[in-house]
Write a protein that holds these residues in place. Structure first.
Motif, PDB file in Angstrom:
ATOM      1  N   GLY A 186       0.770  -1.225   0.000  1.00 40.37           N
ATOM      2  CA  GLY A 186       0.000   0.000   0.000  1.00 40.37           C
ATOM      3  C   GLY A 186       0.808   1.285   0.000  1.00 40.37           C
ATOM      4  O   GLY A 186       0.236   2.375  -0.076  1.00 40.37           O
ATOM      5  N   GLY A 187       2.120   1.169   0.092  1.00 40.41           N
ATOM      6  CA  GLY A 187       2.936   2.375   0.057  1.00 40.41           C
ATOM      7  C   GLY A 187       2.952   2.993  -1.332  1.00 40.41           C
ATOM      8  O   GLY A 187       2.454   2.414  -2.294  1.00 40.41           O
ATOM      9  N   GLY A 188       3.534   4.194  -1.411  1.00 33.77           N
ATOM     10  CA  GLY A 188       3.614   4.839  -2.709  1.00 33.77           C
ATOM     11  C   GLY A 188       4.084   6.265  -2.608  1.00 33.77           C
ATOM     12  O   GLY A 188       4.502   6.728  -1.541  1.00 33.77           O
ATOM     13  N   LEU A 189       4.011   6.954  -3.736  1.00 29.67           N
ATOM     14  CA  LEU A 189       4.404   8.351  -3.845  1.00 29.67           C
ATOM     15  C   LEU A 189       3.138   9.190  -3.941  1.00 29.67           C
ATOM     16  O   LEU A 189       2.332   9.000  -4.864  1.00 29.67           O
ATOM     17  N   VAL A 190       2.979  10.101  -2.987  1.00 30.18           N
ATOM     18  CA  VAL A 190       1.781  10.937  -2.946  1.00 30.18           C
ATOM     19  C   VAL A 190       2.180  12.383  -2.671  1.00 30.18           C
ATOM     20  O   VAL A 190       3.327  12.673  -2.350  1.00 30.18           O
ATOM     21  N   GLN A 191       1.207  13.265  -2.765  1.00 29.70           N
ATOM     22  CA  GLN A 191       1.437  14.670  -2.482  1.00 29.70           C
ATOM     23  C   GLN A 191       0.930  15.047  -1.095  1.00 29.70           C
ATOM     24  O   GLN A 191       0.119  14.317  -0.500  1.00 29.70           O
ATOM     25  N   THR A 192       1.393  16.165  -0.603  1.00 30.54           N
ATOM     26  CA  THR A 192       0.941  16.667   0.695  1.00 30.54           C
ATOM     27  C   THR A 192      -0.583  16.760   0.728  1.00 30.54           C
ATOM     28  O   THR A 192      -1.201  17.262  -0.204  1.00 30.54           O
ATOM     29  N   GLY A 193      -1.163  16.242   1.803  1.00 30.60           N
ATOM     30  CA  GLY A 193      -2.603  16.270   1.953  1.00 30.60           C
ATOM     31  C   GLY A 193      -3.314  15.025   1.463  1.00 30.60           C
ATOM     32  O   GLY A 193      -4.499  14.824   1.767  1.00 30.60           O
ATOM     33  N   ASP A 194      -2.623  14.178   0.723  1.00 31.89           N
ATOM     34  CA  ASP A 194      -3.221  12.947   0.212  1.00 31.89           C
ATOM     35  C   ASP A 194      -3.360  11.899   1.313  1.00 31.89           C
ATOM     36  O   ASP A 194      -2.855  12.077   2.429  1.00 31.89           O
ATOM     37  N   SER A 195      -4.008  10.801   0.958  1.00 30.74           N
ATOM     38  CA  SER A 195      -4.210   9.688   1.880  1.00 30.74           C
ATOM     39  C   SER A 195      -3.656   8.397   1.279  1.00 30.74           C
ATOM     40  O   SER A 195      -3.593   8.245   0.055  1.00 30.74           O
ATOM     41  N   LEU A 196      -3.270   7.500   2.161  1.00 34.09           N
ATOM     42  CA  LEU A 196      -2.854   6.153   1.790  1.00 34.09           C
ATOM     43  C   LEU A 196      -3.355   5.192   2.851  1.00 34.09           C
ATOM     44  O   LEU A 196      -3.484   5.571   4.018  1.00 34.09           O
ATOM     45  N   ARG A 197      -3.596   3.949   2.451  1.00 35.95           N
ATOM     46  CA  ARG A 197      -3.898   2.914   3.416  1.00 35.95           C
ATOM     47  C   ARG A 197      -2.887   1.791   3.253  1.00 35.95           C
ATOM     48  O   ARG A 197      -2.803   1.168   2.188  1.00 35.95           O
ATOM     49  N   LEU A 198      -2.143   1.560   4.306  1.00 33.84           N
ATOM     50  CA  LEU A 198      -1.194   0.455   4.326  1.00 33.84           C
ATOM     51  C   LEU A 198      -1.882  -0.796   4.873  1.00 33.84           C
ATOM     52  O   LEU A 198      -2.728  -0.706   5.764  1.00 33.84           O
TER      53      LEU A 198
ATOM     54  N   TYR B 234      -4.250  -2.723   9.361  1.00 29.91           N
ATOM     55  CA  TYR B 234      -4.236  -1.603   8.438  1.00 29.91           C
ATOM     56  C   TYR B 234      -3.725  -0.338   9.124  1.00 29.91           C
ATOM     57  O   TYR B 234      -3.825  -0.198  10.348  1.00 29.91           O
ATOM     58  N   LEU B 235      -3.222   0.571   8.317  1.00 30.60           N
ATOM     59  CA  LEU B 235      -2.890   1.905   8.792  1.00 30.60           C
ATOM     60  C   LEU B 235      -3.446   2.896   7.781  1.00 30.60           C
ATOM     61  O   LEU B 235      -2.916   3.011   6.664  1.00 30.60           O
ATOM     62  N   GLN B 236      -4.526   3.551   8.149  1.00 28.30           N
ATOM     63  CA  GLN B 236      -5.109   4.588   7.306  1.00 28.30           C
ATOM     64  C   GLN B 236      -4.399   5.898   7.610  1.00 28.30           C
ATOM     65  O   GLN B 236      -4.399   6.359   8.753  1.00 28.30           O
ATOM     66  N   MET B 237      -3.794   6.478   6.591  1.00 30.07           N
ATOM     67  CA  MET B 237      -3.013   7.696   6.768  1.00 30.07           C
ATOM     68  C   MET B 237      -3.661   8.812   5.962  1.00 30.07           C
ATOM     69  O   MET B 237      -3.740   8.731   4.731  1.00 30.07           O
ATOM     70  N   ASN B 238      -4.122   9.823   6.658  1.00 24.32           N
ATOM     71  CA  ASN B 238      -4.757  10.979   6.025  1.00 24.32           C
ATOM     72  C   ASN B 238      -3.912  12.230   6.228  1.00 24.32           C
ATOM     73  O   ASN B 238      -3.047  12.265   7.115  1.00 24.32           O
ATOM     74  N   SER B 239      -4.166  13.232   5.419  1.00 23.39           N
ATOM     75  CA  SER B 239      -3.462  14.522   5.540  1.00 23.39           C
ATOM     76  C   SER B 239      -1.954  14.320   5.626  1.00 23.39           C
ATOM     77  O   SER B 239      -1.286  14.867   6.510  1.00 23.39           O
ATOM     78  N   LEU B 240      -1.426  13.561   4.705  1.00 23.42           N
ATOM     79  CA  LEU B 240      -0.001  13.230   4.743  1.00 23.42           C
ATOM     80  C   LEU B 240       0.865  14.463   4.548  1.00 23.42           C
ATOM     81  O   LEU B 240       0.502  15.405   3.824  1.00 23.42           O
ATOM     82  N   LYS B 241       2.012  14.447   5.215  1.00 20.39           N
ATOM     83  CA  LYS B 241       2.968  15.547   5.181  1.00 20.39           C
ATOM     84  C   LYS B 241       4.324  15.015   4.701  1.00 20.39           C
ATOM     85  O   LYS B 241       4.609  13.822   4.848  1.00 20.39           O
ATOM     86  N   PRO B 242       5.172  15.882   4.178  1.00 23.82           N
ATOM     87  CA  PRO B 242       6.505  15.425   3.762  1.00 23.82           C
ATOM     88  C   PRO B 242       7.274  14.735   4.888  1.00 23.82           C
ATOM     89  O   PRO B 242       8.032  13.802   4.631  1.00 23.82           O
ATOM     90  N   GLU B 243       7.070  15.158   6.118  1.00 24.16           N
ATOM     91  CA  GLU B 243       7.780  14.530   7.234  1.00 24.16           C
ATOM     92  C   GLU B 243       7.283  13.122   7.552  1.00 24.16           C
ATOM     93  O   GLU B 243       7.864  12.426   8.383  1.00 24.16           O
ATOM     94  N   ASP B 244       6.220  12.691   6.899  1.00 26.08           N
ATOM     95  CA  ASP B 244       5.765  11.304   7.039  1.00 26.08           C
ATOM     96  C   ASP B 244       6.530  10.364   6.113  1.00 26.08           C
ATOM     97  O   ASP B 244       6.349   9.143   6.177  1.00 26.08           O
ATOM     98  N   THR B 245       7.363  10.920   5.245  1.00 24.72           N
ATOM     99  CA  THR B 245       8.148  10.099   4.326  1.00 24.72           C
ATOM    100  C   THR B 245       9.070   9.160   5.102  1.00 24.72           C
ATOM    101  O   THR B 245       9.854   9.597   5.946  1.00 24.72           O
ATOM    102  N   ALA B 246       8.942   7.876   4.822  1.00 22.38           N
ATOM    103  CA  ALA B 246       9.719   6.862   5.529  1.00 22.38           C
ATOM    104  C   ALA B 246       9.388   5.488   4.961  1.00 22.38           C
ATOM    105  O   ALA B 246       8.449   5.342   4.177  1.00 22.38           O
ATOM    106  N   ILE B 247      10.154   4.512   5.400  1.00 22.13           N
ATOM    107  CA  ILE B 247       9.755   3.124   5.187  1.00 22.13           C
ATOM    108  C   ILE B 247       8.885   2.731   6.378  1.00 22.13           C
ATOM    109  O   ILE B 247       9.288   2.931   7.531  1.00 22.13           O
ATOM    110  N   TYR B 248       7.735   2.188   6.092  1.00 27.57           N
ATOM    111  CA  TYR B 248       6.793   1.800   7.139  1.00 27.57           C
ATOM    112  C   TYR B 248       6.844   0.287   7.321  1.00 27.57           C
ATOM    113  O   TYR B 248       6.728  -0.468   6.351  1.00 27.57           O
TER     114      TYR B 248
END
Length: 123
Positions: free
Chosen positions: A8-20, A79-93
């Motif tokens: 579920g990881g990927g490349l997104v923009q600030t404010g986007d959501s991802l679900r791992l 699962y990990l639902q991640m909303n309002s993503l920020k650049p500082e959330d960039t990492a390996i999860y």
């Protein structure tokens, strides 16, 4: 032995959501509390969120209002639902499993680890 596979990881923009997702196999899923950790380049692995088999959760202050951990025991998946993503959330999860009922926030308290999934948030 428990095998954990994140997706579920990927490349997104600030404010986007991802679900791992983290699929577990091997030993009985109900015997384990589950956690998510992350590690950014040059930094130590840090706690993100954890959940017990019965659904008790705890999250890091940095993600508390944006990330939600959940699990489907019938599917052996957390699962990990991640909303309002920020650049500082960039990492390996990383997904991690801890044998027993109690959840924990320290990496060393977990018995099994997945290989990780990359999350990159651009500004």
């Amino acid at each position: 032995q428990v095998q954990l596979v994140e997706s579920g990881g990927g490349l997104v923009q600030t404010g986007d959501s991802l679900r791992l997702s983290c699929a577990a196999s091997g030993r009985t899923f109900r015997n384990f509390a589950m956690g998510w950790f992350r590690q950014a380049p040059g930094k130590e692995r840090e706690f993100v969120a954890a959940i017990s088999y019965y659904g008790n959760t705890i999250s890091a202050d940095s993600v508390k209002d944006r990330f939600t951990i959940s699990r489907d025991n019938a599917k052996n998946t957390v699962y990990l639902q991640m909303n309002s993503l920020k650049p500082e959330d960039t990492a390996i999860y990383y997904c991690a499993a801890r044998q027993g009922i109690a959840i924990a926030t320290m990496p060393g308290s977990h018995d099994y680890w997945g290989q990780g999934t990359q999350v990159t948030v651009t500004s």
